[in-house]
Write a protein that holds these residues in place. Structure first.
Motif, mmCIF file in Angstrom:
data_model
loop_
_atom_site.group_PDB
_atom_site.id
_atom_site.type_symbol
_atom_site.label_atom_id
_atom_site.label_comp_id
_atom_site.label_asym_id
_atom_site.label_seq_id
_atom_site.Cartn_x
_atom_site.Cartn_y
_atom_site.Cartn_z
ATOM 1 N N MET A 28 27.110 44.836 27.014
ATOM 2 C CA MET A 28 27.996 44.584 28.150
ATOM 3 C C MET A 28 27.207 44.036 29.334
ATOM 4 N N THR A 29 26.061 44.619 29.595
ATOM 5 C CA THR A 29 25.194 44.162 30.691
ATOM 6 C C THR A 29 24.763 42.722 30.460
ATOM 7 N N GLN A 30 24.361 42.417 29.234
ATOM 8 C CA GLN A 30 23.939 41.056 28.915
ATOM 9 C C GLN A 30 25.086 40.068 29.112
ATOM 10 N N PHE A 31 26.286 40.471 28.725
ATOM 11 C CA PHE A 31 27.456 39.606 28.913
ATOM 12 C C PHE A 31 27.757 39.395 30.400
ATOM 13 N N MET A 32 27.779 40.475 31.148
ATOM 14 C CA MET A 32 28.153 40.404 32.566
ATOM 15 C C MET A 32 27.203 39.543 33.386
ATOM 16 N N LEU A 214 35.565 48.125 42.930
ATOM 17 C CA LEU A 214 34.259 47.526 43.214
ATOM 18 C C LEU A 214 34.082 46.187 42.510
ATOM 19 N N GLU A 215 34.847 45.979 41.442
ATOM 20 C CA GLU A 215 34.764 44.719 40.687
ATOM 21 C C GLU A 215 35.096 43.522 41.588
ATOM 22 N N PHE A 216 35.981 43.742 42.573
ATOM 23 C CA PHE A 216 36.392 42.656 43.466
ATOM 24 C C PHE A 216 35.258 42.211 44.395
ATOM 25 N N LEU A 217 34.246 43.073 44.580
ATOM 26 C CA LEU A 217 33.150 42.771 45.499
ATOM 27 C C LEU A 217 32.030 41.974 44.840
ATOM 28 N N LYS A 218 32.083 41.846 43.528
ATOM 29 C CA LYS A 218 31.015 41.138 42.815
ATOM 30 C C LYS A 218 30.949 39.672 43.223
ATOM 31 N N THR A 219 29.732 39.144 43.285
ATOM 32 C CA THR A 219 29.536 37.722 43.544
ATOM 33 C C THR A 219 30.029 36.898 42.357
ATOM 34 N N ASN A 220 29.650 37.364 41.162
ATOM 35 C CA ASN A 220 30.063 36.697 39.926
ATOM 36 C C ASN A 220 31.343 37.350 39.421
ATOM 37 N N PHE A 221 32.438 37.036 40.071
ATOM 38 C CA PHE A 221 33.723 37.682 39.793
ATOM 39 C C PHE A 221 34.410 37.025 38.591
ATOM 40 N N ILE A 222 34.746 37.833 37.585
ATOM 41 C CA ILE A 222 35.431 37.330 36.391
ATOM 42 C C ILE A 222 36.816 37.965 36.342
ATOM 43 N N GLN A 223 37.858 37.136 36.434
ATOM 44 C CA GLN A 223 39.220 37.650 36.537
ATOM 45 C C GLN A 223 39.653 38.441 35.296
ATOM 46 N N LYS A 224 39.255 37.950 34.115
ATOM 47 C CA LYS A 224 39.645 38.631 32.876
ATOM 48 C C LYS A 224 39.067 40.045 32.797
ATOM 49 N N GLN A 225 37.939 40.239 33.486
ATOM 50 C CA GLN A 225 37.306 41.560 33.459
ATOM 51 C C GLN A 225 38.210 42.618 34.083
ATOM 52 N N LEU A 226 39.051 42.199 35.030
ATOM 53 C CA LEU A 226 39.971 43.136 35.682
ATOM 54 C C LEU A 226 40.973 43.709 34.673
#
Length: 270
Positions: A28-32, A214-226
């Motif tokens: 998961m970390t590698q993907f993110m 906290l996901e919304f604060l990420k610089t590399n924001f991925i919508q599907k991750q929500l």
């Protein structure tokens, strides 16, 4: 049927399942962070988890009953030895900085297991500390090690993910502590022992709010991750709500520990 049950129990008792959960979080970390699949760090984490968890669970038992070790315990010891050799092999394939971080996590694990100070118990038996040490070890292995090995900058997204990963593991452990409430030594002062089951569940549910938003604060924001995170939060909430001391051992040792694996599979499928 009995043989399948015995194999399944061995799979859980030998920590292979929890090692797969750690492996899934590494992936998961590698993907993110857009890191290509790094075999040495993924397998180092997998085999290291088997060694670490089995050492924590069976070290005292093996030393106390070395003349009366059952076949199952001997098989677990053999698996742990093979995993230890694999850990050594993959350790020397890691970057130098990653090796130093890995040694730091190892020392934290040893502190959790062995009594380093005279007339003191190990950190596992320090009142109220267990859950934080385990969560920190998981963050170190599944988040910090892959990023350091890939020479990634530990910027703002890293700290956001640290909090999220800590909360995830913290909540998973809360389920274990609720189920083991009647078995745990009262001196451990686990969260349910200190604040009760109801408040523990409320605490876990409240922690899921920062985990998600906290996901919304990420610089590399991925919508599907929500979408994936919504499913994950709902699953965690349900396991917390329905946890109690009468639940089967499989409720926590298999189903709860499957959540990181399911999270990774959802990401792969999407």
């Amino acid at each position: 049927m009995i043989r399948i049950q015995a194999l399944f129990d061995f799979y859980l008792k030998s920590s292979i399942h929890v090692a797969l959960s750690v492996y899934a979080l590494v992936r998961m970390t590698q993907f993110m962070f857009g890191i290509p699949y790094d075999v040495p760090i993924a397998l180092f984490s997998f085999f290291g988890t088997i060694v670490g968890y089995n050492f924590v669970k069976y070290d005292a038992l093996a030393r106390a009953k070395k003349r009366m070790m059952r076949n199952e315990l001997k098989l677990i010891a053999f698996l742990s030895f093979i995993s230890f050799l694999a850990v050594g092999y993959y350790f020397f394939k890691l970057e130098r900085n990653t090796q130093l971080v890995a040694i730091g996590v190892l020392l934290l694990t040893l502190l959790y297991t062995l009594p380093f100070f005279p007339n003191r118990k190990n950190a596992r038996n320090w009142a109220g500390v267990k859950i934080y040490i385990v969560a920190l070890c998981w963050v170190g292995v599944t988040l910090l090690l892959p990023l350091v090995n890939a020479h990634q900058d530990l910027g703002f997204d890293f700290f956001i993910k640290c909090i999220q990963r800590f909360v995830l593991v913290f909540n998973l452990i809360l389920v274990f502590e609720i189920i083991d409430l009647t078995k745990d030594d009262p001196h451990l002062k686990t969260v349910p022992q200190q604040i009760g089951v109801k408040r523990t569940k409320i605490l876990g549910l409240l922690l899921l709010l920062p985990f998600y938003f906290l996901e919304f604060l990420k610089t590399n924001f991925i919508q599907k991750q929500l979408v994936v995170n919504v499913i994950l939060v709902v699953l965690l909430a349900l396991f917390l709500i329905f946890a109690n001391e009468k639940r089967s051992k499989y409720y926590s040792s298999f189903w709860v520990e499957s959540i990181p694996i399911l999270w990774w599979l959802m990401v792969v499928l999407l």
